[in-house]
Design a protein around this motif. Structure first.
Motif, PDB file in Angstrom:
ATOM      1  N   GLU A  16       9.787   4.861   0.681  1.00  0.00           N
ATOM      2  CA  GLU A  16      10.593   6.093   0.741  1.00  0.00           C
ATOM      3  C   GLU A  16      10.390   6.806   2.067  1.00  0.00           C
ATOM      4  O   GLU A  16      11.351   7.324   2.663  1.00  0.00           O
ATOM      5  N   ALA A  17       9.142   6.825   2.557  1.00  0.00           N
ATOM      6  CA  ALA A  17       8.866   7.501   3.826  1.00  0.00           C
ATOM      7  C   ALA A  17       9.561   6.797   4.989  1.00  0.00           C
ATOM      8  O   ALA A  17      10.076   7.450   5.904  1.00  0.00           O
ATOM      9  N   ILE A  18       9.592   5.456   4.952  1.00  0.00           N
ATOM     10  CA  ILE A  18      10.307   4.710   5.998  1.00  0.00           C
ATOM     11  C   ILE A  18      11.787   5.061   5.965  1.00  0.00           C
ATOM     12  O   ILE A  18      12.426   5.272   7.010  1.00  0.00           O
ATOM     13  N   ASP A  19      12.350   5.146   4.781  1.00  0.00           N
ATOM     14  CA  ASP A  19      13.767   5.463   4.633  1.00  0.00           C
ATOM     15  C   ASP A  19      14.092   6.851   5.207  1.00  0.00           C
ATOM     16  O   ASP A  19      15.121   7.050   5.857  1.00  0.00           O
ATOM     17  N   ARG A  20      13.171   7.803   4.999  1.00  0.00           N
ATOM     18  CA  ARG A  20      13.444   9.183   5.407  1.00  0.00           C
ATOM     19  C   ARG A  20      13.123   9.459   6.877  1.00  0.00           C
ATOM     20  O   ARG A  20      13.614  10.428   7.435  1.00  0.00           O
ATOM     21  N   GLU A  21      12.254   8.628   7.469  1.00  0.00           N
ATOM     22  CA  GLU A  21      11.841   8.892   8.845  1.00  0.00           C
ATOM     23  C   GLU A  21      12.971   8.540   9.809  1.00  0.00           C
ATOM     24  O   GLU A  21      13.314   7.377   9.999  1.00  0.00           O
ATOM     25  N   LYS A  22      13.548   9.564  10.446  1.00  0.00           N
ATOM     26  CA  LYS A  22      14.707   9.369  11.322  1.00  0.00           C
ATOM     27  C   LYS A  22      14.399   9.666  12.793  1.00  0.00           C
ATOM     28  O   LYS A  22      15.254   9.412  13.644  1.00  0.00           O
ATOM     29  N   THR A  23      13.205  10.195  13.083  1.00  0.00           N
ATOM     30  CA  THR A  23      12.969  10.660  14.451  1.00  0.00           C
ATOM     31  C   THR A  23      11.850   9.932  15.187  1.00  0.00           C
ATOM     32  O   THR A  23      11.980   9.659  16.381  1.00  0.00           O
ATOM     33  N   SER A  24      10.748   9.626  14.514  1.00  0.00           N
ATOM     34  CA  SER A  24       9.564   9.111  15.210  1.00  0.00           C
ATOM     35  C   SER A  24       9.411   7.609  15.035  1.00  0.00           C
ATOM     36  O   SER A  24       9.155   7.116  13.927  1.00  0.00           O
ATOM     37  N   GLU A  25       9.506   6.879  16.135  1.00  0.00           N
ATOM     38  CA  GLU A  25       9.296   5.438  16.088  1.00  0.00           C
ATOM     39  C   GLU A  25       7.830   5.111  15.831  1.00  0.00           C
ATOM     40  O   GLU A  25       7.510   4.105  15.184  1.00  0.00           O
ATOM     41  N   ASP A  26       6.899   5.963  16.311  1.00  0.00           N
ATOM     42  CA  ASP A  26       5.474   5.733  16.069  1.00  0.00           C
ATOM     43  C   ASP A  26       5.157   5.810  14.575  1.00  0.00           C
ATOM     44  O   ASP A  26       4.384   5.006  14.047  1.00  0.00           O
ATOM     45  N   VAL A  27       5.762   6.795  13.903  1.00  0.00           N
ATOM     46  CA  VAL A  27       5.532   6.913  12.460  1.00  0.00           C
ATOM     47  C   VAL A  27       6.095   5.701  11.734  1.00  0.00           C
ATOM     48  O   VAL A  27       5.449   5.129  10.843  1.00  0.00           O
ATOM     49  N   VAL A  28       7.296   5.274  12.109  1.00  0.00           N
ATOM     50  CA  VAL A  28       7.881   4.080  11.493  1.00  0.00           C
ATOM     51  C   VAL A  28       6.976   2.870  11.708  1.00  0.00           C
ATOM     52  O   VAL A  28       6.749   2.078  10.791  1.00  0.00           O
ATOM     53  N   HIS A  29       6.453   2.730  12.929  1.00  0.00           N
ATOM     54  CA  HIS A  29       5.578   1.596  13.237  1.00  0.00           C
ATOM     55  C   HIS A  29       4.360   1.579  12.300  1.00  0.00           C
ATOM     56  O   HIS A  29       4.021   0.547  11.715  1.00  0.00           O
ATOM     57  N   ARG A  30       3.723   2.731  12.128  1.00  0.00           N
ATOM     58  CA  ARG A  30       2.529   2.797  11.277  1.00  0.00           C
ATOM     59  C   ARG A  30       2.871   2.573   9.806  1.00  0.00           C
ATOM     60  O   ARG A  30       2.099   1.947   9.072  1.00  0.00           O
ATOM     61  N   LEU A  31       4.019   3.058   9.401  1.00  0.00           N
ATOM     62  CA  LEU A  31       4.424   2.864   8.010  1.00  0.00           C
ATOM     63  C   LEU A  31       4.771   1.406   7.717  1.00  0.00           C
ATOM     64  O   LEU A  31       4.416   0.865   6.661  1.00  0.00           O
ATOM     65  N   VAL A  32       5.456   0.758   8.653  1.00  0.00           N
ATOM     66  CA  VAL A  32       5.813  -0.654   8.444  1.00  0.00           C
ATOM     67  C   VAL A  32       4.553  -1.516   8.465  1.00  0.00           C
ATOM     68  O   VAL A  32       4.414  -2.461   7.676  1.00  0.00           O
ATOM     69  N   ALA A  33       3.613  -1.195   9.365  1.00  0.00           N
ATOM     70  CA  ALA A  33       2.342  -1.912   9.373  1.00  0.00           C
ATOM     71  C   ALA A  33       1.609  -1.704   8.044  1.00  0.00           C
ATOM     72  O   ALA A  33       0.995  -2.628   7.504  1.00  0.00           O
ATOM     73  N   SER A  34       1.703  -0.490   7.495  1.00  0.00           N
ATOM     74  CA  SER A  34       1.062  -0.192   6.211  1.00  0.00           C
ATOM     75  C   SER A  34       1.670  -1.022   5.094  1.00  0.00           C
ATOM     76  O   SER A  34       0.948  -1.634   4.290  1.00  0.00           O
ATOM     77  N   ILE A  35       3.005  -1.067   5.017  1.00  0.00           N
ATOM     78  CA  ILE A  35       3.645  -1.805   3.929  1.00  0.00           C
ATOM     79  C   ILE A  35       3.379  -3.294   4.079  1.00  0.00           C
ATOM     80  O   ILE A  35       3.179  -4.017   3.089  1.00  0.00           O
ATOM     81  N   GLY A  36       3.312  -3.786   5.330  1.00  0.00           N
ATOM     82  CA  GLY A  36       2.985  -5.190   5.542  1.00  0.00           C
ATOM     83  C   GLY A  36       1.603  -5.524   5.022  1.00  0.00           C
ATOM     84  O   GLY A  36       1.406  -6.546   4.359  1.00  0.00           O
ATOM     85  N   CYS A  37       0.623  -4.656   5.292  1.00  0.00           N
ATOM     86  CA  CYS A  37      -0.739  -4.893   4.815  1.00  0.00           C
ATOM     87  C   CYS A  37      -0.845  -4.756   3.301  1.00  0.00           C
ATOM     88  O   CYS A  37      -1.606  -5.486   2.654  1.00  0.00           O
TER      89      CYS A  37
END
Length: 637
Positions: free
Chosen positions: A559-580
């Protein structure tokens, strides 16, 4: 005539395990159990070989518990013959604190006398201990304490435990002294110790001799995969040929202390009457005979000394017991290149300014002068030097008391300078270790509960931001990190993390995503290690894994990835989190994969590559795009 059979239970740690186990291992262990069999007015136990004494008069003192195992109709002469028969197995040289000890002996005796076994909490203690990160780190030290010296060499001194690079150990000297004391207590007989060093040849392999039907059935009941060898190396040449190969396979394919998949290997000696009886029970007609058990049921049998066939049957058993996780066959270069080191917040602020900011708020606090003295006279000087000294524990005790006082007296908007000081302190391994050992009163618990009372969304931004960074810095220590996955604190942390990922402030979201990544990466490191230990076998669930927790985290991160529209750094950390979270998850097939489908996780992740979904052009960094595509197409598929 029936005779009562009792189990005398002693605590080799003399209460230390009950006091210190939770802070060292993350699990409450009430004692290091030594047991004796008491029957026919005799107390018999195993240490320096088999020893007999008047009940309750051994060097262990009075038992902490006496367990009634029932009665036996076996006469004393028959029991004496049994003891003489198994005496050659229970020698001082074979003793090992974890693998073959006093409890192995009493369990065999209980089976012979009553057909039952000793309590599970006693039998399972070594497995429970080794399943913790602390226990796994200590395994090499314990093995070294009992290793047989090479003939002609001087026995090595028991080494002080040395933690592996990723797992600092609290007070290694103290741990080493406790281990030596427990080991000495376990093997004492009340008589001067023999000059021959005590050791075992089966230390590093799970090779367990079974002396009777009850102990064999207990082994089958308590282990997923079992390989049994029925042989007689005295009279059978093929048995002698295959024996070293079987032991080598036990080393390579046996249970791993780190939590990996493996089989238990057991030997039944057909040269002994009890071994012959057990072989007859299982229809053994040829020597050697190998039997392969899965979940207590025999699935295969092999006769003769065919080494290649033996290897094949063992590999087949392990494949059936621990089918490889589907992710082990995937090519995941982006995930492979992802650093699993924790994201830490190490920036040093102007400490005098931070202290003054805090002190300006404490005029109405009880004992404010003492609080000021501790902060300015002890805490700030320590933070400026950040050099651990002998006085550090005293500083931490006083600082913890101050933290408890201030957190109950000041509003969160006044507390964030205190949180920021602890954030910096946690980067010192000595502080992190002290917090792990005193966790219930540690600042992590105290300061997290301040936020829990309000929710992270309602907390003042400075407090929310510094708290999330404080919690992230706890992952600098692999002694402290497991606490995030144990008991109530697991629930408290997730209640802070999830809303932080949806916070209106970008810096709070970034810090929340960092903490989410640290937790997910810590789990992923353990899972990968378990797969390596199992030679590619299936993921073994550790105590830190929890299905409900993982489902909640996966849902929140998507849900956080879906809502994050501005920060690429936040998306990067969230995608790394879901991958792990997804990779090698022990719950992937049962719940997680269907959840991903319901959440439309694949579509949400791939959408981040499109214009407007993360900045004007979508995610632009090459490494982040690759990670997004890989997680979406391979782990969310």
């Amino acid at each position: 005539m029936s005779h009562p059979v009792k189990l005398y239970v002693y605590d080799l740690s003399n209460g230390i395990a009950k006091q210190m186990s939770l802070q060292l291992t993350g699990r409450q262990i009430d004692g290091i159990w030594h047991t004796s069999i008491v029957v026919y007015g005799r107390e018999i136990f195993y240490g320096q070989g088999l020893t007999e004494t008047v009940p309750g008069r051994s060097h262990h003192g009075s038992p902490v518990q006496i367990v009634d195992l029932g009665t036996t109709d076996i006469d004393q002469d028959t029991f004496n013959e049994y003891l003489a028969e198994i005496k050659e197995h229970y020698t001082a040289e074979k003793y090992h604190l974890l693998d073959f000890n006093c409890n192995s002996f009493t369990n065999d005796c209980a089976g012979f006398l009553t057909g039952g076994s000793i309590p599970e909490y006693i039998k399972d203690l070594p497995t429970d201990f080794l399943s913790t990160p602390f226990g796994a780190a200590l395994r090499p030290t314990i093995d070294a304490m009992f290793r047989r010296p090479t003939p002609g060499t001087t026995p090595a001194q028991v080494p002080t435990p040395t933690p592996v690079s990723t797992q600092p150990m609290p007070n290694p000297e103290l741990v080493g002294s406790i281990l030596q004391a427990v080991a000495a207590q376990a093997q004492r007989t009340g008589q001067p110790a023999a000059s021959t060093p005590q050791a075992t040849t089966s230390l590093t392999s799970p090779l367990h001799p079974c002396a009777n039907s009850a102990s064999f059935k207990s082994l089958l009941k308590t282990h997923r995969a079992v390989v049994a060898c029925f042989s007689n190396v005295v009279t059978c040449p093929p048995c002698r040929v295959i024996a070293p190969i079987f032991e080598d396979l036990a080393h390579k394919k046996g249970l791993k202390s780190g939590g990996g998949a493996g089989a238990v290997f057991t030997k039944i000696d057909l040269a002994t009457p009890s071994g012959q009886a057990l072989g007859s029970e299982w229809g053994v007609r040829v020597m050697p005979t190998f039997m392969f058990f899965l979940d207590g049921h025999k699935i295969a049998e092999m006769k003769g000394a065919d080494a290649n066939e033996l290897r094949t049957q063992i590999d087949l058993l392990l494949y059936q017991a621990y089918p490889p996780h589907k992710h082990t066959s995937l090519s995941l270069p982006a995930m492979q290149s992802l650093s699993l080191k924790p994201i830490l917040f190490s920036q040093v602020p102007n400490l005098d300014a931070v202290a003054n900011k805090l002190l300006s708020s404490i005029t109405s606090v009880n004992n404010s002068e003492r609080v000021k003295q501790i902060i300015t006279g002890s805490v700030v000087p320590y933070l400026k030097s950040r050099s651990s000294t002998k006085a550090l524990p005293t500083v931490l005790v006083a600082w913890t008391e101050v933290t408890s006082t201030l957190s109950s007296s000041l509003p969160p908007e006044s507390l964030f300078p205190l949180v920021d000081m602890w954030r910096l302190a946690l980067l010192d391994p000595a502080v992190a270790t002290w917090c792990a050992a005193n966790f219930s009163s540690s600042p992590l618990v105290t300061l997290s509960r301040v936020a829990s009372k309000l929710s992270i969304q309602q907390c003042p931004r400075p407090y929310a931001l510094t708290l999330l960074r404080l919690l992230s810095n706890a992952f600098s220590s692999n002694v402290l990190a497991p606490r995030f996955f144990i008991g109530n604190f697991r629930l408290e942390v997730i209640a802070l993390v999830i809303p932080s990922l949806l916070h209106g402030d970008g810096s709070v979201r970034n810090s929340g995503a960092s903490l989410a990544f640290n937790m997910a990466a810590f789990l992923q490191t353990g899972r990968a290690e378990a797969v390596r230990n199992s030679n590619g076998g299936g993921t073994v669930k550790s105590d830190m894994e929890d299905e409900e927790w993982e489902i909640e985290m996966v849902s929140a991160v998507v849900e956080a990835i879906d809502r994050e529209k501005t920060s690429e750094d936040v998306v990067h950390r969230l995608v790394a989190s879901i991958g792990c979270l997804l990779r090698l998850s022990p719950f992937y097939d049962t719940q997680v994969s269907s959840l991903l489908e319901v959440l439309q996780a694949k579509q949400i992740l791939k959408a981040k590559l499109q214009p407007g979904q993360c900045g004007e052009k979508g995610v632009e960094k090459k490494e982040v795009r690759k990670l997004l595509e890989e997680v979406a197409n391979k782990l969310c598929a």
